[in-house]
Design an enzyme around this catalytic site. Sequence first.
Site, PDB file in Angstrom:
ATOM      1  N   ASP A  86      19.047  25.333 -45.388  1.00 26.09           N
ATOM      2  CA  ASP A  86      19.813  25.293 -44.139  1.00 26.09           C
ATOM      3  C   ASP A  86      20.569  23.969 -44.097  1.00 26.09           C
ATOM      4  O   ASP A  86      19.959  22.906 -43.940  1.00 26.09           O
ATOM      5  CB  ASP A  86      18.892  25.376 -42.917  1.00 26.09           C
ATOM      6  N   LYS A 147      23.687  29.865 -38.746  1.00 20.41           N
ATOM      7  CA  LYS A 147      22.525  29.498 -37.936  1.00 20.41           C
ATOM      8  C   LYS A 147      23.030  28.804 -36.685  1.00 20.41           C
ATOM      9  O   LYS A 147      23.924  27.957 -36.741  1.00 20.41           O
ATOM     10  CB  LYS A 147      21.595  28.584 -38.736  1.00 20.41           C
ATOM     11  N   LYS A 172      20.917  33.497 -38.119  1.00 22.01           N
ATOM     12  CA  LYS A 172      19.586  32.971 -37.824  1.00 22.01           C
ATOM     13  C   LYS A 172      19.678  32.276 -36.475  1.00 22.01           C
ATOM     14  O   LYS A 172      20.382  31.276 -36.329  1.00 22.01           O
ATOM     15  CB  LYS A 172      19.129  31.987 -38.903  1.00 22.01           C
TER      16      LYS A 172
END
EC number: 4.1.2.4
Length: 231
Positions: A86, A147, A172
């Site tokens: 990430d 995300k 996400k």
Amino acid sequence: MDDIPDRIEHTVLGPTTTPADVRTCLDEALQYGMRACIPPWAVPLATEYANVPLTAVIDFPHGQGQTDSVCQAAKLAWDAGADELDMVCNVGLLKAGEDDAVRDHITEVVASVPVPVKVIVEAPLLSDAELERVGQLVADADAAYLKTATGFSEGGATVHDVEILSKYLPVKASGGVGSWADAKAMFEAGAERIGASSGDTIVREWQAETAGETVTEPESDRDGADTTDGY
């Protein structure tokens, strides 16, 4: 929704995170069948400690590193055993209209490792128009996921943000997702994954709802980990 635990990334990313906190996170991930999201320094510890699918955060939480250094950090985390990464979008460049720089930076990081890269766009800081722009930029950079947030800015994941971002890539949802009710709303809005420091709570509440029961939540065993906003 019978695969909920595998869609939860149980998270420990607070500034005071200790090795004991990481082991507790991994124990809970194993117990409930979740994934884990941890700092890059903890990846070697985690791979030796437990067989849990691991995400490592890169250039976290501000996303202001130079491209070469972020690529190197990504390679080191992957080499240590991270299954996914990430990274954080440079929100300042996005807001300055430097779209090519934003896209090119992400493209280089994505290309530097053979594992899926999610891009944290810090949605609480962005307008709808900026969310649309960054969604397209991240998709063009061949990232695997968008995300929503790091959990370090005011605000977190919202249904509205997930609905916008999911037009471009799998999402996400992270930041403020602290219960099964929160997570369910994100899934229904189009999220594919949830990132939360309260992943164990989410799974227990989901299990209880599925069984038609209620649960009493114990206090977290994790010393020093921030479990209030879900990261």
